[in-house]
Design an enzyme around this catalytic site. Structure first.
Site, PDB file in Angstrom:
ATOM      1  N   HIS A 102      58.304  53.614  87.682  1.00 20.42           N
ATOM      2  CA  HIS A 102      57.903  53.717  86.279  1.00 20.42           C
ATOM      3  C   HIS A 102      58.562  52.612  85.468  1.00 20.42           C
ATOM      4  O   HIS A 102      59.622  52.092  85.847  1.00 20.42           O
ATOM      5  CB  HIS A 102      58.315  55.072  85.705  1.00 20.42           C
ATOM      6  CG  HIS A 102      57.547  56.224  86.249  1.00 20.42           C
ATOM      7  ND1 HIS A 102      57.574  57.468  85.655  1.00 20.42           N
ATOM      8  CD2 HIS A 102      56.716  56.341  87.324  1.00 20.42           C
ATOM      9  CE1 HIS A 102      56.798  58.294  86.342  1.00 20.42           C
ATOM     10  NE2 HIS A 102      56.283  57.632  87.357  1.00 20.42           N
ATOM     11  N   GLU A 105      60.309  52.646  82.768  1.00 27.59           N
ATOM     12  CA  GLU A 105      61.683  52.929  82.350  1.00 27.59           C
ATOM     13  C   GLU A 105      62.672  52.724  83.483  1.00 27.59           C
ATOM     14  O   GLU A 105      63.793  52.264  83.274  1.00 27.59           O
ATOM     15  CB  GLU A 105      61.819  54.372  81.857  1.00 27.59           C
ATOM     16  CG  GLU A 105      60.909  54.728  80.721  1.00 27.59           C
ATOM     17  CD  GLU A 105      59.622  55.404  81.187  1.00 27.59           C
ATOM     18  OE1 GLU A 105      58.925  54.859  82.070  1.00 27.59           O
ATOM     19  OE2 GLU A 105      59.301  56.480  80.665  1.00 27.59           O
TER      20      GLU A 105
END
Length: 137
Positions: A46, A48
């Site tokens: 992801h 992040e």
């Protein structure tokens, strides 16, 4: 947040879910990332997580105290927990994630001292997601 949007647009160009993230320390971007789950065949890739890894590498340590994560969509529980462990001081996101956002499952999943700000550039962040999934269906 504009830099996170640029990352989300890069994800879109690559056929990934258009989410982008940057980590800022002392006014400087020290980590950036966008979703790469399809390219890497990795469900944990992801935006992040990629930004977190780049930021901790840049700092030479595992903590992101005094750092801000800017992300275009509310973090999922996995990403929120990772930023809890990293002790990221501030989380700023654009669009809420009504299906998989961390706040649906465990609102206090972030570090207890983390400051959260939501709704930043929400229209632009939401539009990327809505358009992406509209095209997929």
């Amino acid at each position: 947040m504009r830099e996170a949007l640029r990352e989300a647009e890069a994800a879109l160009r690559e056929g990934e879910v258009p989410i982008g993230a940057v980590v800022v320390a002392k006014g400087r971007i020290i980590g950036r990332g966008h979703n790469m789950t399809e390219r890497l065949h990795d469900p944990s890739a992801h935006a992040e997580m990629i930004a977190l890894t780049a930021a901790t590498e840049a700092l030479g340590g595992k903590y992101l105290q005094d750092c801000t994560l800017y992300v275009t969509v509310e973090p999922c529980p996995m990403c929120a927990a990772a930023h809890c462990w990293a002790q990221t001081s501030r989380i700023v996101y654009g669009a809420s994630d009504p299906k998989r956002g961390y706040s649906l499952y465990k609102p206090n999943l972030l570090h207890p001292k983390a400051e959260v700000l939501s709704g930043v550039l929400v229209d632009e962040c939401s539009k990327l997601m809505v358009d992406f999934f509209k095209e997929k269906r």
